[in-house]
Design an enzyme around this catalytic site. Structure first.
Site, PDB file in Angstrom:
ATOM      1  CG  ASP A 427      -5.833  21.969  38.157  1.00  0.00           C
ATOM      2  OD1 ASP A 427      -6.517  22.681  38.907  1.00  0.00           O
ATOM      3  OD2 ASP A 427      -6.326  21.163  37.351  1.00  0.00           O
ATOM      4  CE  LYS A 428      -9.887  19.792  43.834  1.00  0.00           C
ATOM      5  NZ  LYS A 428     -10.575  18.596  43.264  1.00  0.00           N
ATOM      6  CB  THR A 429     -10.266  19.106  39.185  1.00  0.00           C
ATOM      7  OG1 THR A 429     -10.778  19.568  40.430  1.00  0.00           O
ATOM      8  CG2 THR A 429     -11.269  18.184  38.527  1.00  0.00           C
ATOM      9  CG  PHE A 603     -23.496  21.971  48.808  1.00  0.00           C
ATOM     10  CD1 PHE A 603     -23.201  21.509  50.085  1.00  0.00           C
ATOM     11  CD2 PHE A 603     -22.494  22.582  48.078  1.00  0.00           C
ATOM     12  CE1 PHE A 603     -21.928  21.659  50.606  1.00  0.00           C
ATOM     13  CE2 PHE A 603     -21.228  22.726  48.586  1.00  0.00           C
ATOM     14  CZ  PHE A 603     -20.931  22.261  49.862  1.00  0.00           C
ATOM     15  CG  ASP A 869      -6.623  18.630  33.966  1.00  0.00           C
ATOM     16  OD1 ASP A 869      -6.622  19.601  34.740  1.00  0.00           O
ATOM     17  OD2 ASP A 869      -7.619  17.920  33.767  1.00  0.00           O
TER      18      ASP A 869
END
Length: 1241
Positions: A427-429, A603, A869
């Site tokens: 995962d990234k975040t 955005f 996480d």
């Protein structure tokens, strides 16, 4: 906390948003949703008692992650134990020994070891599950604020929440179930939600209640509230929801903008009221969870195959024995006068029916030769794995000081699997990143500002300084000073940020010095864009007196912090105005200025930009814009490109340094132009037609043109500490790394650059589906064909690439992945992905993460590790061969939140069946938990490498010693006419596996080290011994089995030859069965213990005590056992004192057998180390001769060899930066040389 409408926040934030907070119309033109099959759920709002009976009785909010309960434990755990073939075999053998007279051993000697082994394993399962039950109850007993019967909101455990309950959730709390938003602390019923646990997105989502429920804003308002929700059944789709609200005789459609999902978090909103729709395992996040499979390591699966081989051997020799017995019974039995007469009740030795005798003897033989199957293997492995897990938990180098979180081996079943990982899916975040942005550099009016170096620049400078260290000192000093001119800072004190979100250093802009710069007017505009172009909310920090910012993204927060440090502090927002406290024109005396917000073009991932239209104090209307460079550049006016060339150069440099960039621009508007546009824009915004979004996009695009470039920002997406170095080391160890994230593609790519999974010069392959308009015009088949064509073309491009150093990166989004994972396309996609150096999948759902993980696991047939996480990572953590949860940051966050205090330390135990709440979900579903991603390096490269080799060598040795021991029983039976007689005493048989050989093999599995931990980290290529399975392939397995056969032959036949007709005692008597059997057993004990001593590379006092103590315990047992009365010791009475010890042949035979048994292994290992050494053999010799201390050059050379060739990682990135710096230096020296030549006469 505000409770009534009179205390509600007056700001209607929905007016700010153009695209993100559109309220669906509920008039007759749209009408309610038409519900059919799959939409049977009925929720009676504020009447939860109606859901206590069928047909409206739904699942409770109670969540269980246990594998067993009080009723199912005994049958289920027993079944799990006897799924093992060896345990099932010994169960049948124990039953036969207890119920028949066919067993050559007593029933106690068969039943006791089985009960011990199975009982110990079941006790371990019970202990682990009881710990999980305790953890479940801590979660289920968390408190939520519910409306009770008296109309008062009070605290109630999460497990007591029911469908239809009215829930009040306050700021920074998690939603306990899936809710329909009824109202919020804002008048227009919007709220901000953080869904990082669900989809990995760090940007806040805007949710908005239906207008009809807005009056439900306090306790009294719910007194008479009654409504019915008819909606879709429980499903895993996070981004869709279809239903109707029946209220006050009207029907209102519900869509995802009114749904608050469990495990998402309320942000920037004082409170909300909601009604519970889905509870417990019916909630969408739980629907995305899959039941955790029963994970077994590859070594354990291969071990089962070896047991099948041994079973085959057991059956074969049992058949040979029974046939031999039948022949002896038929031909020789009648002439053996000393045999007992035929018993009519016992026909096991009937010469007239030899075939029946053979069948009975087959059962006897199967029991007799059972020692070929190591019954203690499973329990020994479990003991070893538990101790290995204990060492992992106690590793101080994987302890996180900041959060006080140690590593946790939550299951001990997969320790050795850590050493065989081929692909990491991350995962990234929260896993790779800290979700924190630091403003580092900027470009304004064509001038670059910011002297602090990024992580990539720091590493490049450090590496280059090391490379220059071996050159001429004068050249090194001169070039080092030139490197400093590149503004690469290497001081650790200087790179430490003093302010969160702001790591900028440049005196030209700080403390008002910017006013002295040539383009001060442009710099002023730059700062105002930072402080005005956003949707954040300021919050006064009473302790510091400054403002903190609740922003939709970490980028926005970093920009506002930067603006504050530059002297432009955002301090207040009203419905239509923004207030900035500016230290301008005097830096010492701040002035509060008011700016009116006319429009906000927010955005979106499609627009890739954000604009705000404001009116300043002088009445000037300005459009302020920030966005991706590719988007903003194409909207610049001809006279607005003054700084384009310089800014582009700076953007490239920032990109090479791993920074995230945005371009800032502006546009002046006259009153007439703006009024005309705003009239059209207001009409489009109020439109209810289907092309509303297209109209808004067209008008926004019309306004965001003819811009004037101001500059660019460069923020560093703060990776977790040590992430680039960890990825670099893992890449050098030969591991492939995939990133699966819910973030948009641009964010994922930026992170890829930051952690060196991507680098400049790497060719990016972006696989995307057709846009929305194309999808409407083309069939699903056409979309699939288009994606397949992209995959095929990319694969062909990689295949035709001639450059051996070329690197490819695959980037694909979730929408395209839906088609790529289809059955007819997934193998093409996998082949392409495996051919690429790195793979990034963005905008993926939790289910897609699990599907990608399954595809890699099943498609490659290699070990996968998933690390994450949050709740959105549970699926892939459970699907992977190994699941790792990140626990450190979450534990700290929960400790700081009094309403979310859960014990962050994992209690260990079996793998969870389902995920649970919040940040704990990934940890609870994982097999291993670590505080930060950087600890993964040590977990794999050190503990994984050690555990793999320990378990592999331990299992091979186990089979070796059991074959060496068990085959002697077969040889003797053949020698004794296939009589079924054992050559050993029953007590010897029990001792062999329980005492005499158990502790040394446990010491091997727990303490063995081929090289120390620091050497494992310095030589990452050693890790590849695991994925290549060098220590547990069939060649090595059969080598150990062959060694066992050889040992059994030597032990038996040397003893037979020596003792057959030789005098044994001083009086001239030959050895009887007991004396020869005891001598043979002594040889076995010595041979197998000496073999394990030769196998070990690392000795401590523990190994010495276990090995030599086991041998000594054998003699001690003989002494004590021989002193027991003959009724119990039988023929072994005083065997050692009177028979064996005084006989020199006993000691000489033991010594001879030991030497002959160990010679082949000594010859093999000597040849291998001399002519075909493995990597660890060379390193062991270097360390033994202290060459690592005496010869640093050789040690460094060997370290450079011990790296797998890779195109990703910090090293590859730094090498590219070094080449760039060297190129600049070379160019500089070349120009200097030519100037010198020109100046010479």
């Amino acid at each position: 906390m505000a409770r009534g409408s009179s205390k509600r926040a007056k700001i209607q934030w929905s007016n700010l948003y153009t695209f993100g907070c559109y309220r669906p119309r509920t008039d007759e033109e749209e009408g309610p949703h038409r519900l059919g099959a799959g939409f049977s759920r009925v929720v009676h709002c504020n009447q939860s008692h109606l859901h206590e009976k069928k047909p409206f009785k739904y699942r409770t909010n109670y969540i269980s992650t246990t594998k067993y309960n009080f009723i199912t434990f005994l049958p289920k755990a027993t079944f799990e134990q006897f799924r093992r073939v060896a345990n099932l075999y010994f169960l049948l053998a124990a039953i036969l020994s207890a119920t028949t007279n066919l067993s050559p051993f007593s029933s106690v000697s068969m039943i006791a070891p089985l009960v011990f082994v199975v009982g110990l394993s079941m006790a371990k399962e019970a202990l682990e599950d009881s710990r999980r039950f305790i953890q479940d109850m801590k979660v289920n007993l968390r408190k939520a604020r519910l409306r009770k019967e008296g109309g008062v909101f009070g605290l109630r455990p999460w497990m007591k929440i029911r469908v239809g309950d009215i829930v009040k959730v306050e700021k920074d709390q998690f939603f306990p179930a899936d809710l329909l938003l009824l109202s919020s602390s804002y008048q227009d019923g919007i709220c901000y939600v953080e869904t990082m646990n669900l989809d990995g997105e760090t940007n806040l989502k805007v949710k908005r209640a239906l207008e009809v429920t807005l009056p439900l804003d306090d306790n009294e308002a719910f007194k008479e509230f009654r409504a019915t929700i008819r909606c879709e059944d429980p499903n895993p789709n996070l981004y869709t929801f279809v239903g109707n609200l029946e209220y006050d005789r009207q029907i209102y459609p519900i869509d995802p903008t009114q749904i608050l999902l469990r495990d998402s978090k309320l942000r920037n909103t004082a409170y909300i009221y909601g009604v519970v729709i889905f509870t417990g395992h019916d909630s969408k996040v739980m629907q995305n969870s899959t039941e955790s499979p029963s994970k077994r390591s590859r070594i354990e699966l291969q071990m089962d195959k070896i047991i099948y081989v041994l079973f085959t051997l057991l059956v074969v020799i049992s058949f040979i024995s029974s046939i031999g017995f039948a022949v002896k019974t038929r031909l020789n039995m009648p002439s053996w006068w000393y045999m007992q007469p035929l018993d009519k009740n016992n026909n096991t030795t009937d010469p007239n029916r030899p075939e029946l005798s053979a069948i009975f003897h087959l059962i006897t033989a199967l029991i007799l030769y059972g020692y070929l199957i190591p019954i203690s293997l499973y329990v020994s492995i479990e003991v070893v794995k538990v101790l290995q897990a204990l060492f992992i938990n106690q590793d101080i180098n994987m302890y996180d000081d900041e959060t006080g979180t140690p590593a946790q081996a939550r299951t001990s079943n997969l320790n050795e699997e850590l050493g065989q990982v081929d692909t990491i899916l991350s995962d990234k975040t929260g896993t790779l990143t800290c979700n924190q942005m630091d403003f580092l550099k900027c470009s304004i009016a064509g001038s670059a500002y910011g002297t602090r170096a990024s992580d990539v620049e720091l590493a490049a400078a450090k590496q280059m300084a090391e490379d220059l260290g071996g050159q001429d000192p004068d050249i090194s000093r001169r070039r080092s000073s030139e490197i400093e001119l590149e503004r690469v800072v290497t001081s650790k004190d200087e790179i430490r940020p003093a302010i969160k979100g702001f790591s900028f250093e440049d005196s030209r802009l700080m403390k008002g010095n910017w006013m002295k710069e040539p383009n001060a007017d442009v710099i002023l505009l730059f700062f105002r864009i930072l402080s005005l172009c956003h949707t954040a909310i300021p919050e006064l920090n009473e302790e510091t007196g400054s403002y903190n910012f609740e922003a939709e993204s970490p980028d926005e927060a970093a920009f506002l912090v930067a603006a504050r440090e530059f002297g432009f502090e955002f301090c207040k927002r009203t419905q239509s105005r923004v207030y900035i406290r500016e230290k301008y024109p005097s830096f010492q005396e701040p002035t509060e200025r008011e700016f009116k917000v006319l429009n906000l073009l927010d955005f979106t991932s499609k627009r890739k930009r954000m604009s705000v239209i404001i009116r300043d104090e002088r009445g000037q209307i300005l459009l302020l814009c920030k966005g991706a460079d590719s988007i903003v550049y194409e909207r610049l006016a001809k006279n607005g490109r003054r700084f384009e060339e310089a800014t582009t150069k700076h953007l490239n440099e920032y990109g090479e340094a791993g920074l995230r960039t945005l371009v800032l621009a502006y546009k002046k508007l006259d009153e007439a132009e703006y009024s005309a546009w705003n009239e059209e824009f207001a009409k489009a915004k109020a439109s209810i037609s289907g092309d509303r979004d297209a109209m808004l996009e067209r008008l926004s695009d019309m306004m965001e043109k003819e811009l004037i470039l101001v500059g660019a920002t460069a923020v560093e997406d703060k990776l977790q500490k040590g992430v680039p170095q960890c990825i670099d080391k893992l890449a050098q160890a030969g591991l492939k790394i995939w990133v699966l994230t819910g973030d948009k593609m641009e964010t994922a790519i930026n992170i890829g650059y930051a952690c060196s999974l991507l680098r400049h010069g790497m060719r990016q392959i972006c696989i995307t589906a057709m846009n929305a308009d194309s999808v409407e015009r083309n069939s699903e088949q056409a979309i699939r064909e288009n994606i397949l064509m992209q995959i095929t073309n990319a694969s062909q491009m990689i295949k035709l690439e001639k450059d051996p150093h070329a690197a490819f990166a695959l980037i694909i989004d979730g929408k395209t992945l839906t088609y790529a994972l289809a059955y007819d396309m997934k193998h093409h996609f996998l082949n392409l992905a495996v051919s690429c150096a790195s793979v990034i999948c963005c905008r993926v759902s939790p289910k897609q993460k699990a599907l990608v993980t399954r595809l890699v696991k099943e498609g490659t047939g290699k070990t996968t590790l998933a690390i994450g996480d949050g709740a959105n990572d549970v699926g892939m953590i459970q699907e992977a061969d190994i699941g790792v949860g990140i626990s450190g940051a979450e534990g700290m966050q929960m400790a700081l939140n009094p309403l979310a205090q859960v014990n962050a330390f994992v209690l260990g135990g079996c793998k969870s069946a389902y995920s649970i709440i919040s940040f704990l979900q990934a940890v609870m579903a994982s097999d291993f938990a670590i505080a930060q991603f950087r600890f993964l390096e040590r977990l794999l490269v050190v503990h994984g490498h050690w555990c793999y080799k320990r378990i592999a060598q331990m299992i091979c040795y186990f089979f070796y010693k059991n074959i060496a021991f068990g085959l002697t029983l077969f040889y003797f039976e053949a020698f004794a006419g296939f009589s079924g007689q054992s050559v050993y005493d029953d007590s010897y048989m029990i001792l062999f596996n329980v005492i005499l050989t158990s502790l040394p093999v446990i010491a091997l599995g727990v303490f063995e080290q081929d090289v120390p931990s620091e050497v494992c980290l310095q030589f990452p290529a050693l890790y590849q011994q695991g994925p290549k399975n060098l220590f547990f392939d069939w060649y090595r397995i059969f080598g150990w089995l062959g060694n066992g056969v050889y040992t059994s032959l030597i032990v038996f036949f040397l003893n037979i030859i020596i003792f057959y007709d030789q005098a044994f005692r001083a009086e001239g008597q030959t050895a009887d069965l007991t004396a020869m059997g005891t001598t043979m057993f002594t040889c076995i004990v010595w041979a197998v213990n000496c073999q394990i001593a030769l196998t070990m590379s690392h000795f401590t006092w523990i190994q010495h005590i276990f090995i030599w103590g086991s041998i000594a315990s054998w003699y001690l047992f003989l002494l004590i056992y021989g002193m027991i009365a003959p009724d119990y010791s039988k023929y072994a009475f005083r065997i050692l004192v009177e028979a064996l010890a005084p006989a020199p042949v006993y000691w000489s035979t033991t010594l001879l057998v030991i030497v002959v048994c160990t010679l082949p292994y000594l010859a093999h290992i000597s040849y291998q180390r001399s002519f075909n050494p493995m990597d660890h053999h060379i390193i062991q010799e270097i360390i033994y001769y202290k060459k690592d201390v005496k010869d640093h050059h050789m040690w460094k050379r060997e370290r450079s060899k011990a790296r797998q060739s890779t195109n990703i990682g910090f090293t590859a990135r730094v090498d590219a930066k070094i080449r760039q710096l060297r190129g600049r230096l070379h160019k500089k020296y070349t120009s200097m040389g030519s100037q010198i030549e020109l100046t010479q006469p």
